[in-house]
Write a protein that holds these residues in place. Sequence first.
Motif, short mmCIF file in Angstrom:
data_model
loop_
_atom_site.label_atom_id
_atom_site.label_comp_id
_atom_site.label_asym_id
_atom_site.label_seq_id
_atom_site.Cartn_x
_atom_site.Cartn_y
_atom_site.Cartn_z
N THR A 1 0.83 -1.20 0.00
CA THR A 1 0.00 0.00 0.00
C THR A 1 0.86 1.25 0.00
O THR A 1 0.48 2.26 -0.59
CB THR A 1 -0.97 0.03 1.20
OG1 THR A 1 -0.23 -0.02 2.41
CG2 THR A 1 -1.96 -1.11 1.13
N LYS A 2 2.02 1.20 0.64
CA LYS A 2 2.94 2.35 0.59
C LYS A 2 3.41 2.59 -0.84
O LYS A 2 3.57 3.74 -1.26
CB LYS A 2 4.15 2.15 1.51
CG LYS A 2 3.81 2.18 2.97
CD LYS A 2 3.40 3.56 3.40
CE LYS A 2 3.13 3.55 4.90
NZ LYS A 2 2.51 4.78 5.35
N LEU A 3 3.66 1.52 -1.59
CA LEU A 3 4.04 1.68 -2.99
C LEU A 3 2.95 2.36 -3.80
O LEU A 3 3.23 3.14 -4.71
CB LEU A 3 4.34 0.31 -3.62
CG LEU A 3 5.68 -0.32 -3.28
CD1 LEU A 3 5.78 -1.70 -3.95
CD2 LEU A 3 6.83 0.54 -3.72
N ALA A 4 1.71 2.10 -3.45
CA ALA A 4 0.60 2.72 -4.17
C ALA A 4 0.37 4.17 -3.76
O ALA A 4 0.02 5.00 -4.59
CB ALA A 4 -0.67 1.91 -3.96
N PRO B 1 3.31 7.75 -4.63
CA PRO B 1 3.16 8.69 -5.76
C PRO B 1 2.01 9.68 -5.56
O PRO B 1 2.10 10.84 -5.98
CB PRO B 1 2.89 7.78 -6.95
CG PRO B 1 3.44 6.46 -6.57
CD PRO B 1 3.27 6.37 -5.08
N MET B 2 0.95 9.23 -4.90
CA MET B 2 -0.17 10.14 -4.62
C MET B 2 0.30 11.29 -3.74
O MET B 2 -0.02 12.46 -3.99
CB MET B 2 -1.31 9.40 -3.93
CG MET B 2 -1.99 8.35 -4.75
SD MET B 2 -3.14 7.36 -3.80
CE MET B 2 -4.32 8.56 -3.28
N ARG B 3 1.04 10.97 -2.72
CA ARG B 3 1.51 12.00 -1.78
C ARG B 3 2.50 12.95 -2.46
O ARG B 3 2.52 14.14 -2.18
CB ARG B 3 2.15 11.34 -0.57
CG ARG B 3 1.15 10.58 0.27
CD ARG B 3 1.83 9.95 1.47
NE ARG B 3 1.00 8.99 2.14
CZ ARG B 3 0.10 9.29 3.08
NH1 ARG B 3 -0.08 10.52 3.44
NH2 ARG B 3 -0.62 8.33 3.63
N ALA C 1 3.56 18.36 -4.59
CA ALA C 1 3.93 19.22 -5.71
C ALA C 1 2.85 20.27 -5.96
O ALA C 1 3.14 21.43 -6.24
CB ALA C 1 4.17 18.38 -6.97
N GLY C 2 1.59 19.87 -5.85
CA GLY C 2 0.49 20.82 -6.00
C GLY C 2 0.52 21.89 -4.93
O GLY C 2 0.24 23.07 -5.19
N THR D 1 -7.13 10.37 1.36
CA THR D 1 -7.33 9.16 0.57
C THR D 1 -6.16 8.19 0.74
O THR D 1 -6.36 6.99 0.90
CB THR D 1 -7.49 9.53 -0.92
OG1 THR D 1 -8.55 10.47 -1.06
CG2 THR D 1 -7.77 8.31 -1.76
N ALA D 2 -4.94 8.72 0.71
CA ALA D 2 -3.76 7.87 0.87
C ALA D 2 -3.75 7.22 2.26
O ALA D 2 -3.39 6.05 2.40
CB ALA D 2 -2.49 8.68 0.64
#
Length: 77
Positions: free
Chosen positions: A23-26, A29-31, A36-37, A68-69
């Motif tokens: 789940t950390k791998l998923a 990238p979201m974080r 960046a935003g 969500t993450a």
Amino acid sequence: MKIVFRLAAVALLSAVLSGCFLTKLATTPMRIVGAAGSVVGAALSIIPVAGNAADEALEKVDGAIDTTADSIDKIPL
């Protein structure tokens, strides 16, 4: 033969790796995208009037991504 070895390696890795790691791998990238935003929003905040609104909107998006993450990280595997 090469394909069989690769499939066996993938099966072994998926059996050995813990769910938390997967789940950390998923979610990593979201974080990163959310962070960046947030940086872009901070840079845009120097523009009078519109910059602050854009910064607030991107901060909300970053918060939603983090929420969500966190939910995905709590999935028991």
